[in-house]
Design an enzyme around this catalytic site. Structure first.
Site, PDB file in Angstrom:
ATOM      1  N   ASP A   1       5.562 -12.196   2.678  1.00  0.00           N
ATOM      2  CA  ASP A   1       5.766 -11.237   3.749  1.00  0.00           C
ATOM      3  C   ASP A   1       6.199  -9.918   3.085  1.00  0.00           C
ATOM      4  O   ASP A   1       6.402  -9.848   1.862  1.00  0.00           O
ATOM      5  CB  ASP A   1       6.802 -11.761   4.761  1.00  0.00           C
ATOM      6  CG  ASP A   1       6.635 -11.089   6.118  1.00  0.00           C
ATOM      7  OD1 ASP A   1       7.059 -11.670   7.127  1.00  0.00           O
ATOM      8  OD2 ASP A   1       6.054  -9.980   6.156  1.00  0.00           O
TER       9      ASP A   1
HETATM   10  C1  GLC Z   1       6.205  -7.833   8.827  1.00  0.00           C
HETATM   11  C2  GLC Z   1       6.176  -9.177   9.509  1.00  0.00           C
HETATM   12  C3  GLC Z   1       4.864  -9.909   9.361  1.00  0.00           C
HETATM   13  C4  GLC Z   1       3.739  -8.905   9.253  1.00  0.00           C
HETATM   14  C5  GLC Z   1       3.928  -8.160   7.950  1.00  0.00           C
HETATM   15  C6  GLC Z   1       2.853  -7.080   7.734  1.00  0.00           C
HETATM   16  O1  GLC Z   1       7.469  -7.548   8.333  1.00  0.00           O
HETATM   17  O2  GLC Z   1       7.214 -10.093   9.201  1.00  0.00           O
HETATM   18  O3  GLC Z   1       4.725 -10.764  10.501  1.00  0.00           O
HETATM   19  O4  GLC Z   1       2.486  -9.568   9.261  1.00  0.00           O
HETATM   20  O5  GLC Z   1       5.218  -7.569   7.850  1.00  0.00           O
HETATM   21  O6  GLC Z   1       2.987  -6.085   8.684  1.00  0.00           O
END
Ligand code: GLC
Length: 713
Positions: free
Chosen positions: A261
């Site tokens: 993430d």
């Molecule tokens: C965010 C979220 C995730 C998302 C990623 C990209 O912090 O936790 O669900 O897909 O970053 O935006």
């Protein structure tokens, strides 16, 4: 390209170029505004082949320009993978996922995902970071709005719908995109409902509740899995080999790409399991993480880690190969500009797309209470009041490429339909108190009062400890009640809120109905008006339990049995209970009303003995005793009466959504096999032979059952 050509490409790559494929950076902004991130080095790094994928772009012109650099100005011409968060629609916005899960309509959610894929694949998106498959039992956690609720069976069925809808037959198809199951695993079980807090659970909990939706997504060929931010049994998922290798790869047989993430590799330092980015890269890489999202631990340290024999070139090649294979499956080598349409806006908000959004929204609304005042009569004058009557920001968090101006508000829908209504906007005086003098100038029969939380109060990093309705909204309700009119509450929220007061008001005839509107997306106002006036008969059923009190949280239907179970009408104080609150929720999992009136009868088993060689057919009659046709979600639960391990007091094992014409009766049947009775003990699938109760009915709060015996044969 074929696999050999991919292998040859891999073998021709420098170490830097290989590492580059495992780096995803972010680049937002548009051609006219320019990049809004400090991305001046993106173009420089891109030309060196040091970037494999890019997150968050919405502008096709910028996407085209970046892809052109990757394809035409790098040594090996490896195309970029463009990723985005399209989780409940791209430009045509569907209800938030938690609302959609209340439709229990697996086909409709697949259809909605196809629409999202169509708009995404025509606006430069190759892969979406969806579906979010975190089981959610705690409405304090703001991200419940992204998920499919508290039940593993329902969430698993919907996981498959999302992946099939996005990916279709082939992710290189012009209307398809690749998908990513997230956030692996258990993220929704964060302590206190606090986003990013730690998670602890047994393998028995993991395998029976939190893994099944991911397993179903993998069985549906999801192409990517994202690790969650959280620590899991004291080791952050992003660096947790037990989860990313043993569980995800070996047990669930996932063969696709894993991605962290946002910054979660570098955050291993904040978790205090790594001293620096070198250690973080080492831990994540060896735990099985392929792509690092945004932080640059890999790009800055993998070379040194290889030189120090901390990581292997073989592992690196395997990771890079899986990224190249994903790009190849998307057809990017042959057609890198294939999904970048200059005139992409013309693919947005097509009639069919909006129609699908209306269908989904109409099945996501949950009617909680109704004394018969609903549906409203359009010839009677209705007062509409409250903060959401003319609010366009009701599409929910993670709005993809939405434009709020696309949203149809309740007021706009009323005007379009020329209904007999009045709308009072001002009811707060200069001292921030309630003043309904304006209201009293009008004569009307009914009041529709919109209340709830704003859409910015749910989503990522939106945990809350107070789930009650804002005080000012309550104050207005108390003033409106004094007018002695029929009052319908329409509640906007991204999570279950505490509605105990309103259910009491309903039972004491102070209000006449409660409609849970969630955040329904682009067609919100139109679908709500059609529902309030009876053109749509609500059929949604709760996929998350609604608590009586915040003190009951976490509360969910499938809780474990206890040595001292609570028994109605038993005055034994030494039982599972609260001394200051009921044990029961306000509204149980699976609950939802309709304008129709459905009755269940003749629950029938074709046999009451089951073995691994035989199935049991469970059926019942459902009758619509009303003059209004409607849809009913028939639910099947089991209860194991004696297992090797303690099991839930009920387990959803089947559901069917049926339509019944007025006065129509249908026979609904399910087949139960021994596989439906399985329950993991730790990470081992286990079968408990013996007696089970089978429940068939409209929600999880059922008492009538049939008994079967599962024998070892
Ligand atoms: C965010 C979220 C995730 C998302 C990623 C990209 O912090 O936790 O669900 O897909 O970053 O935006």
């Amino acid at each position: 390209m074929n696999k050999d050509e991919i292998k040859n490409l891999l073998n021709s790559m420098t170490l830097d170029e290989k590492i580059g494929q495992l780096y995803q950076t972010i680049y937002t902004g548009s051609a006219n505004t320019g990049p809004t991130f400090n991305t001046s080095n993106v173009i420089i790094d891109l030309k060196k082949g040091l970037i494999g994928s890019i997150l968050g772009l919405c502008d096709n012109k910028v996407i085209y320009d970046l892809q052109k650099v990757a394809v035409e100005e790098t040594r090996l011409h490896i195309p970029l993978l463009f990723c985005n968060d399209i989780i409940h629609g791209c430009r045509t916005i569907f209800p938030i996922n938690l609302a959609m899960s209340c439709s229990w309509n697996v086909d409709l959610i697949e259809k909605a995902s196809k629409v999202a894929a169509f708009e995404s694949s025509h606006s430069g998106v190759h892969l979406t970071f969806s579906p979010m498959l975190d089981l959610t039992r705690d409405p304090r956690w703001g991200r419940v709005m992204e998920g499919n609720g508290e039940d593993p069976y329902l969430s698993s069925k919907l996981a498959s719908s999302y992946v099939k809808g996005y990916q279709q037959k082939n992710i290189s198809g012009e209307n398809a995109i690749a998908s990513c199951a997230k956030h692996f695993v258990g993220y929704g079980a964060c302590v206190g409902g606090r986003d990013y807090d730690s998670v602890d659970m047994s393998d028995t909990m993991l395998y029976n509740f939190y893994l099944p939706p991911f397993k179903e997504a993998i069985n549906s060929d999801v192409k990517m899995v994202m690790s969650g931010f959280h620590s899991y049994n004291n080791l952050p998922v992003t660096g947790n080999g037990y989860l990313l290798k043993k569980t995800l790869r070996k047990k669930l047989k996932f063969k696709g790409v894993t991605i962290s993430d946002y910054n979660s590799v570098s955050e291993l330092i904040n978790h205090k399991v790594c001293k620096n980015e070198y250690d973080a890269a080492n831990l994540a890489f060896n735990a099985g993480l392929d792509i690092e999202m945004v932080s640059d631990c890999y790009i800055n340290n993998l070379k040194e880690l290889i030189n120090n024999n901390k990581i292997s070139l073989k592992d690196l090649d395997e990771k890079v190969y899986s990224v190249l294979m994903l790009k190849n499956e998307l057809g990017l080598f042959e057609n890198p500009y294939g999904k970048i349409y200059p005139d992409f806006e013309k693919y947005f908000l097509l009639d069919d797309s909006v129609t699908t959004a209306k269908e989904v929204a109409s099945e996501s609304i949950v009617l909680l209470e109704n004394d018969g005042t609903l549906p409203l009569n359009k010839f009677n004058k209705t007062l509409f009041i409250g903060p959401f009557v003319d609010e366009k920001k009701v599409i929910g968090s993670w709005g993809g490429k939405a434009n709020f101006n696309d949203t149809i508000t309740l007021k706009e829908a009323l005007d379009n339909k020329k209904y007999n209504y009045c709308y009072i906007e001002n009811y707060i005086n200069k001292d921030c108190g309630i003043d309904i003098s304006e209201v009293k100038k009008y004569d009307f029969d009914t009041i529709v009062y919109t209340i709830g939380e704003t859409q910015s109060e749910s989503g990522e990093s939106r945990s809350k400890v107070d789930l009650t309705i804002p005080k000012i909204q309550d104050q207005l309700l108390d003033e409106l009640i004094k007018l002695n009119k029929k009052i319908i509450l329409v509640i906007f929220a991204g999570r279950p809120l505490i509605l105990t007061k309103y259910k009491d008001y309903f039972e004491n005839k102070l209000i006449s109905g409660i409609v849970y509107a969630w955040f329904l997306g682009t067609t919100s106002g139109e679908v709500l008006i059609d529902t309030l006036y009876g053109h749509i008969n609500p059929s949604g059923k709760l996929s998350m339990t609604f608590p009586n009190s915040i003190g009951q949280i976490p509360i969910y239907y499938n809780r474990n049995s206890s040595g001292r179970p609570f028994k109605e009408n038993e005055n034994n104080e030494y039982r599972l209970r609260y001394i200051d609150c009921s044990l029961k929720p306000l509204y149980p999992f699976g609950y939802g009303k309709s304008y129709s009136n459905f009755e269940y009868s003749n629950i029938y088993l074709d046999k009451d003995i089951m073995s691994k060689k035989s199935k049991i057919k469970v059926s019942c009659n459902v009758t619509n005793n009303s003059n209004i046709g409607g849809k009913e979600i028939v639910q099947l639960y089991i209860e194991c009466l004696c297992g090797k391990y303690v099991r839930p007091i009920k387990e959803l094992k089947g559901f069917k959504k049926i339509y019944l014409k007025p006065k129509e009766t249908k026979n609904v049947s399910f087949y139960l096999s021994y596989k439906d009775l399985a329950f993991y003990v730790n990470d081992k699938l286990n079968y408990d032979y013996g007696d089970y109760l089978i429940y068939l009915g409209p929600n999880s709060d059922l008492n009538n059952y049939c008994k079967i015996k599962f024998i070892e044969q």
